[in-house]
Motif scaffolding. Structure first.
Motif, PDB file in Angstrom:
ATOM      1  N   LEU A 199       5.648  12.852  -4.352  1.00 25.56           N
ATOM      2  CA  LEU A 199       4.787  12.123  -5.295  1.00 25.56           C
ATOM      3  C   LEU A 199       5.610  11.426  -6.377  1.00 25.56           C
ATOM      4  O   LEU A 199       5.262  10.341  -6.842  1.00 25.56           O
ATOM      5  N   GLN A 200       6.720  12.061  -6.760  1.00 32.63           N
ATOM      6  CA  GLN A 200       7.560  11.457  -7.799  1.00 32.63           C
ATOM      7  C   GLN A 200       8.365  10.285  -7.255  1.00 32.63           C
ATOM      8  O   GLN A 200       8.627   9.325  -7.957  1.00 32.63           O
ATOM      9  N   THR A 201       8.779  10.406  -5.993  1.00 31.84           N
ATOM     10  CA  THR A 201       9.736   9.451  -5.438  1.00 31.84           C
ATOM     11  C   THR A 201       9.068   8.253  -4.798  1.00 31.84           C
ATOM     12  O   THR A 201       9.531   7.120  -4.941  1.00 31.84           O
ATOM     13  N   ASN A 202       7.997   8.521  -4.072  1.00 37.02           N
ATOM     14  CA  ASN A 202       7.348   7.452  -3.329  1.00 37.02           C
ATOM     15  C   ASN A 202       6.310   6.783  -4.236  1.00 37.02           C
ATOM     16  O   ASN A 202       5.241   7.334  -4.481  1.00 37.02           O
ATOM     17  N   ASN A 203       6.660   5.605  -4.753  1.00 37.33           N
ATOM     18  CA  ASN A 203       5.724   4.953  -5.684  1.00 37.33           C
ATOM     19  C   ASN A 203       4.869   3.886  -5.017  1.00 37.33           C
ATOM     20  O   ASN A 203       4.313   3.013  -5.672  1.00 37.33           O
ATOM     21  N   ASP A 204       4.739   3.992  -3.695  1.00 35.42           N
ATOM     22  CA  ASP A 204       3.812   3.121  -2.968  1.00 35.42           C
ATOM     23  C   ASP A 204       2.402   3.367  -3.514  1.00 35.42           C
ATOM     24  O   ASP A 204       1.901   4.497  -3.464  1.00 35.42           O
ATOM     25  N   PRO A 205       1.746   2.345  -4.043  1.00 36.09           N
ATOM     26  CA  PRO A 205       0.400   2.558  -4.588  1.00 36.09           C
ATOM     27  C   PRO A 205      -0.618   2.979  -3.525  1.00 36.09           C
ATOM     28  O   PRO A 205      -1.671   3.516  -3.855  1.00 36.09           O
ATOM     29  N   GLY A 206      -0.299   2.768  -2.263  1.00 35.56           N
ATOM     30  CA  GLY A 206      -1.231   3.158  -1.193  1.00 35.56           C
ATOM     31  C   GLY A 206      -0.976   4.557  -0.646  1.00 35.56           C
ATOM     32  O   GLY A 206      -1.595   4.973   0.325  1.00 35.56           O
ATOM     33  N   LEU A 207      -0.040   5.295  -1.288  1.00 37.79           N
ATOM     34  CA  LEU A 207       0.310   6.627  -0.791  1.00 37.79           C
ATOM     35  C   LEU A 207      -0.763   7.664  -1.135  1.00 37.79           C
ATOM     36  O   LEU A 207      -1.302   7.680  -2.249  1.00 37.79           O
ATOM     37  N   PHE A 208      -1.053   8.546  -0.183  1.00 37.81           N
ATOM     38  CA  PHE A 208      -1.853   9.735  -0.493  1.00 37.81           C
ATOM     39  C   PHE A 208      -1.221  10.912   0.247  1.00 37.81           C
ATOM     40  O   PHE A 208      -0.860  10.794   1.423  1.00 37.81           O
ATOM     41  N   VAL A 209      -1.051  12.021  -0.480  1.00 38.79           N
ATOM     42  CA  VAL A 209      -0.380  13.181   0.105  1.00 38.79           C
ATOM     43  C   VAL A 209      -1.351  14.353   0.196  1.00 38.79           C
ATOM     44  O   VAL A 209      -1.976  14.730  -0.795  1.00 38.79           O
ATOM     45  N   TYR A 210      -1.482  14.906   1.397  1.00 38.77           N
ATOM     46  CA  TYR A 210      -2.272  16.115   1.618  1.00 38.77           C
ATOM     47  C   TYR A 210      -1.292  17.272   1.764  1.00 38.77           C
ATOM     48  O   TYR A 210      -0.214  17.099   2.334  1.00 38.77           O
ATOM     49  N   CYS A 211      -1.686  18.430   1.279  1.00 40.77           N
ATOM     50  CA  CYS A 211      -0.826  19.576   1.537  1.00 40.77           C
ATOM     51  C   CYS A 211      -1.681  20.817   1.659  1.00 40.77           C
ATOM     52  O   CYS A 211      -2.703  20.954   0.984  1.00 40.77           O
ATOM     53  N   CYS A 212      -1.287  21.671   2.590  1.00 36.83           N
ATOM     54  CA  CYS A 212      -2.078  22.885   2.795  1.00 36.83           C
ATOM     55  C   CYS A 212      -1.181  24.069   3.055  1.00 36.83           C
ATOM     56  O   CYS A 212      -0.017  23.930   3.445  1.00 36.83           O
ATOM     57  N   ASP A 213      -1.749  25.211   2.839  1.00 37.14           N
ATOM     58  CA  ASP A 213      -1.062  26.472   3.090  1.00 37.14           C
ATOM     59  C   ASP A 213      -2.161  27.504   3.250  1.00 37.14           C
ATOM     60  O   ASP A 213      -3.252  27.346   2.701  1.00 37.14           O
ATOM     61  N   PHE A 214      -1.897  28.555   4.036  1.00 39.31           N
ATOM     62  CA  PHE A 214      -2.933  29.580   4.146  1.00 39.31           C
ATOM     63  C   PHE A 214      -2.859  30.594   3.019  1.00 39.31           C
ATOM     64  O   PHE A 214      -3.703  31.492   2.946  1.00 39.31           O
ATOM     65  N   SER A 215      -1.893  30.441   2.146  1.00 40.21           N
ATOM     66  CA  SER A 215      -1.823  31.308   0.966  1.00 40.21           C
ATOM     67  C   SER A 215      -2.589  30.653  -0.179  1.00 40.21           C
ATOM     68  O   SER A 215      -2.183  29.609  -0.708  1.00 40.21           O
ATOM     69  N   VAL A 222      -0.004  25.097  -6.702  1.00 38.90           N
ATOM     70  CA  VAL A 222       0.133  23.640  -6.533  1.00 38.90           C
ATOM     71  C   VAL A 222      -0.897  22.934  -7.420  1.00 38.90           C
ATOM     72  O   VAL A 222      -0.577  22.018  -8.185  1.00 38.90           O
ATOM     73  N   GLN A 223      -2.148  23.407  -7.321  1.00 36.71           N
ATOM     74  CA  GLN A 223      -3.227  22.716  -8.041  1.00 36.71           C
ATOM     75  C   GLN A 223      -3.108  22.835  -9.558  1.00 36.71           C
ATOM     76  O   GLN A 223      -3.631  21.996 -10.281  1.00 36.71           O
ATOM     77  N   THR A 224      -2.444  23.879 -10.022  1.00 37.43           N
ATOM     78  CA  THR A 224      -2.321  24.050 -11.465  1.00 37.43           C
ATOM     79  C   THR A 224      -0.995  23.520 -12.002  1.00 37.43           C
ATOM     80  O   THR A 224      -0.722  23.596 -13.197  1.00 37.43           O
ATOM     81  N   ASN A 225      -0.175  22.980 -11.105  1.00 38.25           N
ATOM     82  CA  ASN A 225       1.087  22.370 -11.546  1.00 38.25           C
ATOM     83  C   ASN A 225       0.762  21.087 -12.325  1.00 38.25           C
ATOM     84  O   ASN A 225      -0.121  20.315 -11.927  1.00 38.25           O
ATOM     85  N   SER A 226       1.470  20.863 -13.408  1.00 42.54           N
ATOM     86  CA  SER A 226       1.143  19.697 -14.242  1.00 42.54           C
ATOM     87  C   SER A 226       1.381  18.377 -13.502  1.00 42.54           C
ATOM     88  O   SER A 226       0.848  17.342 -13.884  1.00 42.54           O
ATOM     89  N   ALA A 227       2.161  18.409 -12.429  1.00 39.49           N
ATOM     90  CA  ALA A 227       2.410  17.177 -11.671  1.00 39.49           C
ATOM     91  C   ALA A 227       1.346  16.933 -10.597  1.00 39.49           C
ATOM     92  O   ALA A 227       1.395  15.921  -9.905  1.00 39.49           O
ATOM     93  N   TYR A 228       0.405  17.852 -10.468  1.00 41.22           N
ATOM     94  CA  TYR A 228      -0.633  17.676  -9.441  1.00 41.22           C
ATOM     95  C   TYR A 228      -1.641  16.628  -9.900  1.00 41.22           C
ATOM     96  O   TYR A 228      -2.277  16.771 -10.938  1.00 41.22           O
ATOM     97  N   ASP A 229      -1.769  15.586  -9.118  1.00 36.42           N
ATOM     98  CA  ASP A 229      -2.657  14.482  -9.470  1.00 36.42           C
ATOM     99  C   ASP A 229      -3.643  14.257  -8.329  1.00 36.42           C
ATOM    100  O   ASP A 229      -3.265  13.723  -7.278  1.00 36.42           O
ATOM    101  N   PRO A 230      -4.894  14.674  -8.498  1.00 40.02           N
ATOM    102  CA  PRO A 230      -5.847  14.587  -7.389  1.00 40.02           C
ATOM    103  C   PRO A 230      -6.187  13.163  -6.966  1.00 40.02           C
ATOM    104  O   PRO A 230      -6.852  12.958  -5.953  1.00 40.02           O
ATOM    105  N   CYS A 231      -5.734  12.189  -7.740  1.00 38.74           N
ATOM    106  CA  CYS A 231      -5.922  10.797  -7.289  1.00 38.74           C
ATOM    107  C   CYS A 231      -4.915  10.440  -6.192  1.00 38.74           C
ATOM    108  O   CYS A 231      -5.098   9.470  -5.464  1.00 38.74           O
ATOM    109  N   ARG A 232      -3.834  11.214  -6.117  1.00 32.75           N
ATOM    110  CA  ARG A 232      -2.783  10.894  -5.149  1.00 32.75           C
ATOM    111  C   ARG A 232      -2.516  12.041  -4.186  1.00 32.75           C
ATOM    112  O   ARG A 232      -1.674  11.919  -3.292  1.00 32.75           O
ATOM    113  N   CYS A 233      -3.206  13.157  -4.403  1.00 34.43           N
ATOM    114  CA  CYS A 233      -2.831  14.352  -3.656  1.00 34.43           C
ATOM    115  C   CYS A 233      -4.051  15.242  -3.463  1.00 34.43           C
ATOM    116  O   CYS A 233      -4.941  15.294  -4.320  1.00 34.43           O
TER     117      CYS A 233
END
Ligand code: SAM
Length: 378
Positions: A199-215, A222-233
Motif C-alpha cells: 500500500l505504501q509503495t504502489n501508488n497506482d490510484p486503481g490499486l486495491f489490496v485484499y488480505c486474509c488470514d484464518f487468524s 491489520v485492521q487496527t494498524n494506523s496504515a490500514y485504509d479501507p478505501c484501498r484495502c
C-alpha cells in the motif's frame, strides 16, 4: 536470531537492493566477511547429512489424536502466536518489490529504496470509522475514493451474480474494491508485513489490496494498524482450506495472488484444492506469486524426533505447522490448477551470524505462475 519463521532479506550492495542470487562465496575463508551468500552449492556429504537428519527426525510421528487437534484448532494456535508476538515478529519486506515487481508495476527501484521499514509510518489518509472491528463491515467500503472511481470494468461473476460473504449478500459490482483496476490478494497475510509495504509503495490510484488470514487475531491487528485504509484495502478472516467459504471477490477478478510462507502451514492433502480455488479468482494473465520453505531448509533439519506429522511436515512447539517443499511439488500444485510456469527457483542461502561465528543454510523456493490468457481451467 534466525527463529523458526525467519526468512531472508536480499543482499544490498551499496544502496541498491538486488535480486536474490548475486553474492557468491568463492573463497570459503571469506565466509564471515558478509552476512549472507547466495546460491550456495551443497556438497554431496552435506546433502547426504541432511537426508539422514530428516530420516532421523521423521521416524517417530505425532499420534493421531494430536494430529487431529493441530488440524481442527490450527487457527487457534496461530491466534495464540499473534497474541504473544502481535506485530513484532515478521519483518516488513521491501525486498518483495525486487523479487516480485508485479506488486508495484512501474515503480522505480530508487524510490523503493527510500521506503521506511516501519509499516506504521504510512502517509495514507484514514477514512474508516472508529467502530471498525475484526468483523466484516460492508460500510467500510463505501468511503469515497476518487482514485477508484475512474474504472467501470466489471469482472465476470461466479454463480448468478451474487455471492455470500459471511452473512452478507454482495453483488458482483458491489464487492469491496469492485471499481479498482489492479487487484492484489494476499492469502495468509498475518499482521500485514507484506500488505502495508504494498500500500505504501504502489501508488497506482486503481490499486486495491485484499488480505486474509484464518487468524482473527492477526486480522484484527491489520485492521487496527494506523496504515490500514479501507478505501484501498480489505482485510478479512478466511481459511483457505475451507471449501464452503467463498472469497469476497468474483471469479477472474484478481491480477495478483501472493502467498508468502503460508502454503507450508497447510496440511499437504488440502493444498491442491486451496490452490485450485485461488486460481479461479485470477484474471486470465493474472499471476500467483509464492515464496516458501524448501526441502532441507535449516528449519527442517532442526526439528527433533516426535515433531513430524507426515513426510516433510512438522509441528512446532507452539502448535503451528510447516511443510518443506520441492520445486517439483510446487510445480505440480500450480500446473494442476491450470497455471503456467513463469518462474520456479530455489534460493539456497548461507546466512552467517558473524558475532557467534555460526553458519545457517537456508533453502527457499520462489514461484510465479500465470493463468493463461485463454484458459481451459475454470
Ligand atoms: C508463517 S506465517 C506468514 C505470515 C505472512 N504471510 C508473512 O509473511 O508475514 C503463516 C500465516 O498463514 C496463516 N495461515 C495458516 N494456515 C492458514 C489457512 N488455512 N488459511 C488462512 N491463513 C492461514 C497463519 O495464520 C499465519 O498468519
Amino acid at each position: 536470531m534466525a527463529g523458526p519463521y525467519a526468512e531472508c532479506a536480499p543482499a544490498a550492495v551499496g544502496q541498491k537492493r538486488q535480486q536474490f542470487g548475486s553474492r557468491f562465496l568463492s573463497d570459503p575463508a571469506r565466509v564471515f566477511h558478509h552476512n549472507a551468500w547466495d546460491n550456495v552449492e551443497w556438497s554431496e556429504e552435506q546433502a547426504a547429512a541432511a537426508e539422514r537428519k530428516v530420516r532421523e527426525n521423521s521416524t517417530q510421528r505425532v499420534c493421531q489424536d494430536k494430529q487431529v487437534d493441530y488440524e481442527i484448532n490450527a487457527h487457534k494456535y496461530w491466534n495464540d502466536f499473534y497474541k504473544i508476538h502481535e506485530n513484532g515478529f515478521f519483518k516488513d519486506r521491501h525486498w518483495l518489490f525486487t523479487e516480485f515487481p508485479e506488486l508495484a508495476p512501474g515503480q522505480s527501484q530508487d524510490h523503493l529504496e527510500d521506503l521506511p521499514s516501519d509499516n506504521k509510518r504510512s502517509e495514507v489518509p484514514e477514512c474508516r470509522t472508529s467502530e471498525d472491528g475484526p468483523g466484516l463491515k460492508i460500510e467500510q467500503h463505501k468511503c469515497s475514493s476518487n482514485s477508484l472511481e475512474h474504472e467501470t470494468q466489471t469482472a465476470p461473476v461466479e454463480e448468478n451474480v451474487t455471492q455470500k460473504l459471511n452473512h452478507l449478500e454482495i453483488c458482483a459490482d458491489e464487492f469491496p474494491g469492485s471499481s479498482a483496476t489492479y487487484r492484489i490478494l494476499e492469502v495468509g497475510c498475518g499482521v500485514g508485513n507484506t500488505v502495508f509495504p504494498i500500500l505504501q509503495t504502489n501508488n497506482d490510484p486503481g490499486l486495491f489490496v485484499y488480505c486474509c488470514d484464518f487468524s482473527s487475531t492477526a486480522i484484527e491487528l491489520v485492521q487496527t494498524n494506523s496504515a490500514y485504509d479501507p478505501c484501498r484495502c480489505f482485510a478479512f478472516v478466511h481459511d483457505l482450506c475451507d471449501e464452503d467459504q467463498s472469497y469476497p471477490v468474483p471469479t477472474s477478478s484478481l491480477d495478483i495472488i501472493i502467498l508468502i510462507f503460508v502454503l507450508s502451514a497447510v496440511v499437504p492433502d488440502k493444498m491442491q484444492k486451496a490452490i485450485n480455488r485461488l486460481s479461479r479468482l485470477l484474471k486470465p494473465g493474472g499471476m500467483m506469486l509464492l515464496r516458501d520453505y524448501g526441502r532441507h531448509d535449516m528449519a527442517q533439519l532442526r526439528f527433533k524426533k516426535g515433531q513430524c506429522l507426515s513426510e516433510n511436515f512438522y509441528v512446532r512447539g507452539d502448535g503451528t505447522r510447516v511443510y518443506f517443499f520441492t520445486q517439483d511439488e510446487l510445480d505440480t500444485l500450480f500446473t494442476t490448477a491450470g497455471l503456467e510456469k513463469v518462474q520456479n527457483l530455489v534460493d539456497r542461502r548461507l546466512q552467517v551470524n558473524r558475532g557467534k561465528q555460526l553458519t545457517m543454510y537456508r533453502v527457499w523456493i520462489q514461484c510465479k505462475y500465470r493463468k493463461p490468457l485463454l484458459s481451459s481451467a475454470g
